[in-house]
Design a protein around this motif. Structure first.
Motif, mmCIF file in Angstrom:
data_model
loop_
_atom_site.group_PDB
_atom_site.id
_atom_site.type_symbol
_atom_site.label_atom_id
_atom_site.label_comp_id
_atom_site.label_asym_id
_atom_site.label_seq_id
_atom_site.Cartn_x
_atom_site.Cartn_y
_atom_site.Cartn_z
ATOM 1 N N UNK A 91 14.726 28.826 31.191
ATOM 2 C CA UNK A 91 14.120 30.148 31.141
ATOM 3 C C UNK A 91 12.604 30.022 31.204
ATOM 4 N N UNK A 92 11.977 31.046 31.754
ATOM 5 C CA UNK A 92 10.529 31.117 31.778
ATOM 6 C C UNK A 92 9.999 31.060 30.350
ATOM 7 N N UNK A 93 8.945 30.284 30.153
ATOM 8 C CA UNK A 93 8.288 30.187 28.853
ATOM 9 C C UNK A 93 6.833 30.603 29.031
ATOM 10 N N UNK A 94 6.389 31.502 28.183
ATOM 11 C CA UNK A 94 4.985 31.910 28.162
ATOM 12 C C UNK A 94 4.384 31.430 26.849
ATOM 13 N N UNK A 95 3.197 30.842 26.937
ATOM 14 C CA UNK A 95 2.520 30.316 25.748
ATOM 15 C C UNK A 95 1.135 30.943 25.676
ATOM 16 N N UNK A 96 0.748 31.382 24.484
ATOM 17 C CA UNK A 96 -0.578 31.953 24.304
ATOM 18 C C UNK A 96 -1.094 31.652 22.907
ATOM 19 N N UNK A 97 -2.405 31.696 22.760
ATOM 20 C CA UNK A 97 -3.065 31.489 21.477
ATOM 21 C C UNK A 97 -3.060 32.796 20.697
ATOM 22 N N UNK B 40 -4.953 34.544 17.639
ATOM 23 C CA UNK B 40 -6.027 34.510 16.643
ATOM 24 C C UNK B 40 -5.493 34.856 15.258
ATOM 25 N N UNK B 41 -4.589 35.814 15.228
ATOM 26 C CA UNK B 41 -4.026 36.260 13.953
ATOM 27 C C UNK B 41 -3.292 35.131 13.234
ATOM 28 N N UNK B 42 -2.505 34.358 13.984
ATOM 29 C CA UNK B 42 -1.716 33.280 13.388
ATOM 30 C C UNK B 42 -2.434 31.928 13.412
ATOM 31 N N UNK B 43 -3.552 31.866 14.144
ATOM 32 C CA UNK B 43 -4.308 30.620 14.289
ATOM 33 C C UNK B 43 -3.421 29.485 14.804
ATOM 34 N N UNK B 44 -2.686 29.803 15.842
ATOM 35 C CA UNK B 44 -1.814 28.822 16.469
ATOM 36 C C UNK B 44 -1.280 29.363 17.772
ATOM 37 N N UNK B 45 -0.439 28.570 18.396
ATOM 38 C CA UNK B 45 0.144 28.942 19.684
ATOM 39 C C UNK B 45 1.505 29.582 19.487
ATOM 40 N N UNK B 46 1.770 30.608 20.268
ATOM 41 C CA UNK B 46 3.063 31.289 20.271
ATOM 42 C C UNK B 46 3.695 31.050 21.637
ATOM 43 N N UNK B 47 4.951 30.669 21.632
ATOM 44 C CA UNK B 47 5.722 30.518 22.870
ATOM 45 C C UNK B 47 6.840 31.549 22.834
ATOM 46 N N UNK B 48 7.033 32.233 23.953
ATOM 47 C CA UNK B 48 8.099 33.222 24.037
ATOM 48 C C UNK B 48 8.934 32.972 25.291
ATOM 49 N N UNK B 49 10.178 33.417 25.226
ATOM 50 C CA UNK B 49 11.074 33.410 26.385
ATOM 51 C C UNK B 49 11.342 34.878 26.709
ATOM 52 N N UNK B 50 10.600 35.448 27.668
ATOM 53 C CA UNK B 50 10.717 36.890 27.941
ATOM 54 C C UNK B 50 12.129 37.361 28.273
ATOM 55 N N UNK B 51 12.953 36.489 28.836
ATOM 56 C CA UNK B 51 14.318 36.884 29.195
ATOM 57 C C UNK B 51 15.251 36.946 27.986
#
Length: 70
Positions: free
Chosen positions: A4-10, A12-23
């Motif tokens: 599945x497609x994975x999107x990763x972004x920083x 600021x609120x969590x002070x870390x990286x979030x990875x999501x699977x939009x599907x």
């Protein structure tokens, strides 16, 4: 496992990286690095799919083709 497609972004609120699977609605993971977030998301995807199978829900097909870096 289906890729599945994975999107990763920083975050600021969590002070870390979030990875999501939009599907896969609600499927996300956190990491101190982008690579860690992706590793954690792979486990989250497996658990998400297992939960769907256990409850009899359908598992969405990926909407994007996975691409591999050369």
């Amino acid at each position: 496992m289906t890729k599945y497609l994975i999107e990763v972004f920083w975050s600021d609120e969590d002070q870390g990286f979030i990875a999501i699977a939009p599907d896969l609605p609600g499927c996300s993971a956190f990491g101190d690095t982008a690579a860690e977030a992706v590793r954690e998301l792979e486990d989250a995807q497996s658990a998400w799919i297992e939960a769907c199978q256990s409850s009899g829900d359908s598992i969405p097909a990926p909407t994007a083709k996975a691409r591999h870096a050369a």
